[in-house]
Motif scaffolding. Sequence first.
Motif, PDB file in Angstrom:
ATOM      1  N   SER A  75      29.419  32.653  43.926  1.00 47.10           N
ATOM      2  CA  SER A  75      29.920  31.473  43.155  1.00 47.10           C
ATOM      3  C   SER A  75      31.163  31.737  42.331  1.00 47.10           C
ATOM      4  N   ILE A  76      31.592  32.898  41.803  1.00 42.53           N
ATOM      5  CA  ILE A  76      32.654  33.050  41.014  1.00 42.53           C
ATOM      6  C   ILE A  76      33.967  33.036  41.979  1.00 42.53           C
ATOM      7  N   SER A  77      33.622  33.655  43.266  1.00 44.47           N
ATOM      8  CA  SER A  77      34.760  33.618  44.223  1.00 44.47           C
ATOM      9  C   SER A  77      35.027  32.285  44.525  1.00 44.47           C
ATOM     10  N   SER A  78      34.306  31.370  44.838  1.00 39.59           N
ATOM     11  CA  SER A  78      34.693  29.840  45.296  1.00 39.59           C
ATOM     12  C   SER A  78      35.263  29.352  44.146  1.00 39.59           C
ATOM     13  N   LEU A  79      34.796  29.532  42.825  1.00 40.43           N
ATOM     14  CA  LEU A  79      35.311  28.826  41.621  1.00 40.43           C
ATOM     15  C   LEU A  79      36.838  29.001  41.532  1.00 40.43           C
ATOM     16  N   CYS A  80      37.013  30.462  41.587  1.00 41.29           N
ATOM     17  CA  CYS A  80      38.455  31.243  41.379  1.00 41.29           C
ATOM     18  C   CYS A  80      39.307  30.635  42.469  1.00 41.29           C
ATOM     19  N   ARG A  81      38.883  30.419  43.841  1.00 41.56           N
ATOM     20  CA  ARG A  81      39.706  30.021  44.774  1.00 41.56           C
ATOM     21  C   ARG A  81      40.194  28.720  44.523  1.00 41.56           C
ATOM     22  N   ILE A  82      39.432  27.903  43.702  1.00 41.65           N
ATOM     23  CA  ILE A  82      39.941  26.410  43.247  1.00 41.65           C
ATOM     24  C   ILE A  82      41.080  26.586  42.239  1.00 41.65           C
ATOM     25  N   ILE A  83      40.720  27.377  41.197  1.00 45.71           N
ATOM     26  CA  ILE A  83      41.698  27.600  40.200  1.00 45.71           C
ATOM     27  C   ILE A  83      43.099  28.426  40.615  1.00 45.71           C
ATOM     28  N   PHE A  84      42.708  29.548  41.534  1.00 42.53           N
ATOM     29  CA  PHE A  84      43.888  30.621  41.972  1.00 42.53           C
ATOM     30  C   PHE A  84      44.018  30.290  43.524  1.00 42.53           C
ATOM     31  N   PRO A  85      44.996  29.570  43.872  1.00 40.82           N
ATOM     32  CA  PRO A  85      44.919  29.548  45.348  1.00 40.82           C
ATOM     33  C   PRO A  85      45.654  30.772  46.000  1.00 40.82           C
ATOM     34  N   ASP A  86      46.587  31.317  44.937  1.00 39.25           N
ATOM     35  CA  ASP A  86      47.188  32.508  45.843  1.00 39.25           C
ATOM     36  C   ASP A  86      46.383  33.837  45.906  1.00 39.25           C
ATOM     37  N   LYS A  87      46.331  34.553  46.982  1.00 38.45           N
ATOM     38  CA  LYS A  87      45.167  35.450  47.367  1.00 38.45           C
ATOM     39  C   LYS A  87      45.079  36.748  46.448  1.00 38.45           C
ATOM     40  N   GLN A  88      46.269  37.206  45.897  1.00 39.92           N
ATOM     41  CA  GLN A  88      46.342  38.321  45.070  1.00 39.92           C
ATOM     42  C   GLN A  88      45.664  38.100  43.406  1.00 39.92           C
ATOM     43  N   ILE A  89      46.163  36.937  43.005  1.00 41.95           N
ATOM     44  CA  ILE A  89      45.665  36.535  41.664  1.00 41.95           C
ATOM     45  C   ILE A  89      44.308  36.161  41.802  1.00 41.95           C
ATOM     46  N   PHE A  90      43.864  35.545  43.060  1.00 44.27           N
ATOM     47  CA  PHE A  90      42.534  35.161  43.316  1.00 44.27           C
ATOM     48  C   PHE A  90      41.619  36.336  43.368  1.00 44.27           C
ATOM     49  N   GLN A  91      41.987  37.344  43.755  1.00 44.74           N
ATOM     50  CA  GLN A  91      41.152  38.596  43.893  1.00 44.74           C
ATOM     51  C   GLN A  91      41.039  39.165  42.539  1.00 44.74           C
ATOM     52  N   THR A  92      42.152  39.274  41.906  1.00 43.67           N
ATOM     53  CA  THR A  92      42.192  39.756  40.227  1.00 43.67           C
ATOM     54  C   THR A  92      41.228  38.957  39.562  1.00 43.67           C
ATOM     55  N   ALA A  93      41.264  37.739  39.661  1.00 45.86           N
ATOM     56  CA  ALA A  93      40.238  36.724  38.757  1.00 45.86           C
ATOM     57  C   ALA A  93      38.922  37.059  39.058  1.00 45.86           C
ATOM     58  N   VAL A  94      38.586  37.093  40.276  1.00 41.56           N
ATOM     59  CA  VAL A  94      37.337  37.479  40.811  1.00 41.56           C
ATOM     60  C   VAL A  94      36.545  38.636  40.174  1.00 41.56           C
ATOM     61  N   ILE A  95      37.442  39.916  40.206  1.00 37.94           N
ATOM     62  CA  ILE A  95      37.178  41.169  39.647  1.00 37.94           C
ATOM     63  C   ILE A  95      37.223  41.025  38.088  1.00 37.94           C
ATOM     64  N   SER A  96      38.013  40.266  37.661  1.00 39.73           N
ATOM     65  CA  SER A  96      38.031  40.169  36.084  1.00 39.73           C
ATOM     66  C   SER A  96      37.157  39.689  35.553  1.00 39.73           C
ATOM     67  N   SER A  97      36.605  38.573  36.267  1.00 40.28           N
ATOM     68  CA  SER A  97      35.431  37.785  35.711  1.00 40.28           C
ATOM     69  C   SER A  97      34.141  38.559  35.701  1.00 40.28           C
ATOM     70  N   LEU A  98      34.010  39.563  36.582  1.00 40.64           N
ATOM     71  CA  LEU A  98      32.856  40.281  36.795  1.00 40.64           C
ATOM     72  C   LEU A  98      32.814  41.408  35.682  1.00 40.64           C
ATOM     73  N   THR A  99      34.066  42.035  35.500  1.00 40.81           N
ATOM     74  CA  THR A  99      34.174  43.167  34.899  1.00 40.81           C
ATOM     75  C   THR A  99      34.117  42.960  33.444  1.00 40.81           C
ATOM     76  N   CYS A 100      34.955  41.749  33.126  1.00 36.29           N
ATOM     77  CA  CYS A 100      35.381  41.470  31.601  1.00 36.29           C
ATOM     78  C   CYS A 100      34.059  40.707  31.113  1.00 36.29           C
ATOM     79  N   SER A 101      32.915  41.254  31.125  1.00 35.22           N
ATOM     80  CA  SER A 101      31.682  40.527  30.548  1.00 35.22           C
ATOM     81  C   SER A 101      30.700  41.579  30.561  1.00 35.22           C
ATOM     82  N   SER A 102      29.278  41.189  30.171  1.00 36.52           N
ATOM     83  CA  SER A 102      28.125  41.913  30.265  1.00 36.52           C
ATOM     84  C   SER A 102      27.250  41.759  31.296  1.00 36.52           C
TER      85      SER A 102
END
Length: 413
Positions: A15-42
């Motif tokens: 779900s986060i992957s689908s969400l980030c694809r809307i906000i960040f269309p560029d591939k590399q920032i999209f991948q970074t956003a998905v990983i950051s959303s999962l790691t920068c949390s509990s």
Amino acid sequence: VWVYHLIVFTLLGISISSLCRIIFPDKQIFQTAVISSLTCSSYLFWTMTLKDHIDSVFFIVLILYSVLCSYRTRDFWFFPVSFLLAGLLIWVRPELGVFLFGAVMVLFLVFLGGSIQIFRRQKRALLFIIAPLFSILGAVPLLVSNFCITGNPLMLAWQVHPAIEESIGVSLMESEGSIETTIPIIIQTVIGRITPSGCTCFHDLIGILLIPDGMKVPVLSLTPLFILGILLIPYLFFSMKQTFNRDEWRHIFILFIFSASIILAYGSSIQNLELSKGIYPDYRYLSPVYLPCTLIGLIVIRKLFPTEDVWSRILKWSFIVSILGIAISMMVLVGSHRSLDFWNSFHAVNFLFPILIYSGVAVTFFCIILEKKMPYGSVLRDFGMSLLIARPLLWHVSLLIICQFNPTMFTSY
């Protein structure tokens, strides 16, 4: 239960992957956003310790995704889905779901204000107006369970104290819980949720966000990219002479509304959250706020690094730091577990983590603004960003290892 939580965490990642694809269309920032959303949390910690907070986050991500789809496609049917999901969230966690329903309603009204042409078609306008009623459909499981337990679809199970029935000698079905008396109570409860208790609410809020009195991890220390993004806004506007485009402003506004609604849901509990000794290792009730805050930070930071090469390097360094950090954490904690007092170790990790995050944010901030004046400025900048992404993951792993060697730590948690 463990398998169920792993399934939910997997679905959350998708779900986060689908969400980030809307906000960040560029591939590399999209991948970074998905990983950051999962790691920068509990989220990983609460998945592995079998708490239901991951369920709340999952539904919030689905609601956020459907709202963003509504604004992106201008498709009417996404908002009924948003309200339906908000109703389901009320079933999962009522106090949070009510305020997320409010957030969706605010965004729905804003969307409605910009879509006046919809009312030219009467049938479509009628369907659009009744969209909020879909939340009742989503809340059906809650209403049914309430009726089965309390005899009143609007009375929650936890509102009925087990000792009441014995003391007054009547059954729950005969108690005073009619709809007429419950609806005002619900309204009063919602108003009470946004009213902080005590005279130290501002101090408690600062503690929860930045510097807690106890050994809990502050909320913003798990969202270092948000802190960095906020610090970079003046530099972005005044030095770089850049601003956000229409889509970026819209995304920031939606994410802010969601973040504010999550905080407001526990407005009356701010003092209790700060003083409670039973909430570790972070303020878990506020854990849904990590995702929108991280995404806001990334929207700001992306304006400074629009090229994919930068994000590719940050992503690569993040993987390297994470692998090395996990290996070192495992060797230290596993190798010395017989001689460690694990409550002290648990608190020590929570004490050191915010210090490392805040110092890392400060160093990375100066590396960014002084990049062209420093030798190897871009390398230091990329490495600093990767540390901010990887450190929360190392915090996850360290605490999970500690819990593994002390399984009774959360027996009555």
